[in-house]
Enzyme design. Structure first.
Site, PDB file in Angstrom:
ATOM      1  N   ASP A   1      -9.976  -7.158   4.642  1.00 28.19           N
ATOM      2  CA  ASP A   1      -8.751  -6.544   5.550  1.00 28.19           C
ATOM      3  C   ASP A   1      -9.310  -5.122   5.717  1.00 28.19           C
ATOM      4  O   ASP A   1      -9.099  -4.861   7.113  1.00 28.19           O
ATOM      5  CB  ASP A   1      -7.939  -6.129   4.226  1.00 28.19           C
ATOM      6  CG  ASP A   1      -7.083  -7.443   3.836  1.00 28.19           C
ATOM      7  OD1 ASP A   1      -7.412  -8.536   4.492  1.00 28.19           O
ATOM      8  OD2 ASP A   1      -6.199  -7.444   2.929  1.00 28.19           O
TER       9      ASP A   1
ATOM     10  N   GLU B   1      -9.404   0.873  -3.060  1.00 28.63           N
ATOM     11  CA  GLU B   1      -8.444  -0.193  -3.678  1.00 28.63           C
ATOM     12  C   GLU B   1      -9.050  -0.790  -4.878  1.00 28.63           C
ATOM     13  O   GLU B   1      -8.215  -0.824  -5.972  1.00 28.63           O
ATOM     14  CB  GLU B   1      -7.881  -1.207  -2.724  1.00 28.63           C
ATOM     15  CG  GLU B   1      -7.060  -0.674  -1.487  1.00 28.63           C
ATOM     16  CD  GLU B   1      -6.377  -1.830  -1.083  1.00 28.63           C
ATOM     17  OE1 GLU B   1      -5.656  -2.665  -1.722  1.00 28.63           O
ATOM     18  OE2 GLU B   1      -6.212  -2.283  -0.033  1.00 28.63           O
TER      19      GLU B   1
HETATM   20  C1  GLA Z   1      -5.691  -9.986   0.459  1.00 25.67           C
HETATM   21  C2  GLA Z   1      -6.940  -9.306   0.118  1.00 25.67           C
HETATM   22  C3  GLA Z   1      -8.313  -9.783   0.939  1.00 25.67           C
HETATM   23  C4  GLA Z   1      -8.401 -11.121   0.601  1.00 25.67           C
HETATM   24  C5  GLA Z   1      -7.067 -11.925   0.819  1.00 25.67           C
HETATM   25  C6  GLA Z   1      -6.933 -13.407   0.698  1.00 25.67           C
HETATM   26  O1  GLA Z   1      -5.200  -9.752   1.940  1.00 25.67           O
HETATM   27  O2  GLA Z   1      -6.828  -7.854   0.606  1.00 25.67           O
HETATM   28  O3  GLA Z   1      -9.486  -9.200   0.588  1.00 25.67           O
HETATM   29  O4  GLA Z   1      -9.026 -11.623  -0.460  1.00 25.67           O
HETATM   30  O5  GLA Z   1      -6.001 -11.372   0.058  1.00 25.67           O
HETATM   31  O6  GLA Z   1      -7.706 -14.190   1.688  1.00 25.67           O
END
Ligand code: GLA
Length: 369
Positions: free
Chosen positions: A167, A155
């Protein structure tokens, strides 16, 4: 899920793999600042069915994303960003090959029940399920942590979203009953069981955020700027005792830094509250986190704020907050055990009437009709 693979590619898949979406309980925009997060897996999942090809082509069909019905296609080694969902697949094969993993071409069918743009990690769920399927099909030497790292690299370096590690780590390692308390700097983690006596509720606001999130990247750049002015390498290096100094930063940098510092503190307090099954305290931390995201980090939208305010009117709700990156997406709530199902439906109805949006209750998972 049926065999879309066979109907699309006219042969049987040889491997199948899955990965869930995730909901973050607390600890938002802290991961790329080296801080703490507390996500848990949700029942919605992405499933990849796959079979190797004899040539170097990749053909991928996705139930959620292929509007034309034709599989997306490219040659391994010729991955080129095209600003759509196929970039998540191309990013994965690009990074795998660069890291020296031997791949051949493949056909894949992807089906997902994780809504796109919902703040519930549909993209990490796609990357991790694909990586699991490729690991099995080609015997790749990858553990779950390496899978998470490749998901993030794909990503960051290919899709162009500077997302943190939360995530893919959550999707690769968490389950539905235990939250993953993760230190995003050291990658050390502990599993914290969800407290008994609480129902988790997740409602998608019906406002979806975009693909490679320009606003997200802006927030990240603001944090880097704040660090440079404060003379630290990551905001994780600061604590609440440093807030008076942070308040000398120009706006909006002081707000951004204040959110990250106070949010890290709230994650630690939330872990304590969970371990003591103190649901009132946990709920207060949810509301405080939401206010900080709304006022200091400024990643909420009026629809999400409305959903959180409606939740406040429900006596059985301990706390509610925007979850995920923001600019739309979902609200996570903690409610008294046994009340979640009815309360979620009631809130979704009231919210739809007031906002004109189409919400979806994702947790508790609606019964299949
Ligand atoms: C998205 C990103 C994560 C994190 C969240 C906010 O989901 O993928 O890495 O930064 O936003 O907490």
């Amino acid at each position: 899920m049926g065999s879309n693979f066979e109907s699309r590619f006219g042969r049987a898949a040889t491997v199948g793999a899955e990965a869930p979406g995730r909901v973050n309980l607390i600890g938002e925009h802290t991961d790329y600042n080296g801080g703490f997060v507390l996500p848990v897996a949700i029942p919605q999942r992405t499933r990849v069915e796959l079979a190797a090809r004899d040539d170097g082509r990749v053909r991928v069909w996705s139930s959620a994303r292929n509007r034309s019905g034709e599989p997306g296609s490219y040659a391994l080694g010729a991955e080129t960003p095209c600003q759509d969902w196929l970039d998540y697949v191309q990013g994965v094969t690009h990074i795998l090959r660069r890291e020296g993993h031997a791949l051949r071409g493949f056909d894949a069918a992807i089906e997902s029940t994780v809504p796109l743009g919902s703040g519930l990690s549909s993209s990490a769920s796609l990357s991790v399920s694909l990586l699991r399927a490729l690991r099995e099909a080609f015997g790749l030497k990858l553990d779950d942590l390496q899978i998470a790292r490749i998901g993030q690299q794909s990503e960051n370096e290919f899709v162009g979203a500077r997302v943190g590690i939360m995530d893919p780590m959550a999707v690769s390692l968490a389950d539905e009953h235990t939250a993953l308390f993760l230190d995003a700097r050291s990658l050390e983690y502990r599993r914290i069981p969800l407290p008994p006596g609480a129902d988790l509720v997740v409602i998608h606001s019906g406002v979806s955020h975009g693909l490679a999130g320009g606003d997200y990247n802006t927030r990240r750049a603001e944090c880097e700027k704040a660090c440079a002015l404060l003379g630290v390498s990551q905001l994780r290096d600061l604590g609440t005792k440093d807030l008076p100094h942070v308040d000398t930063l120009p706006e909006p940098l002081q707000r951004r830094a204040r959110h990250v510092i106070t949010e890290n503190d709230r994650v630690l307090a939330a872990v304590d509250a969970m371990q003591q099954a103190n649901l009132m305290r946990l709920g207060q931390l949810f509301y405080a986190s939401h206010a900080s995201m709304r006022d200091d980090y400024q990643v909420s939208v009026p629809e999400i704020d409305l959903l959180v305010e409606l939740a406040r009117t429900e006596p059985a709700v301990f706390g509610a907050r925007l979850t995920g990156g923001g600019f739309g997406g979902s609200v996570v709530m903690l409610a008294r055990a046994g009340s979640g199902r009815q309360l979620a439906d009631r809130l979704a109805k009231a919210y739809a009437e007031r906002s004109g949006c189409e919400p979806r209750v994702l947790v508790p998972m609606p019964k299949q009709s």
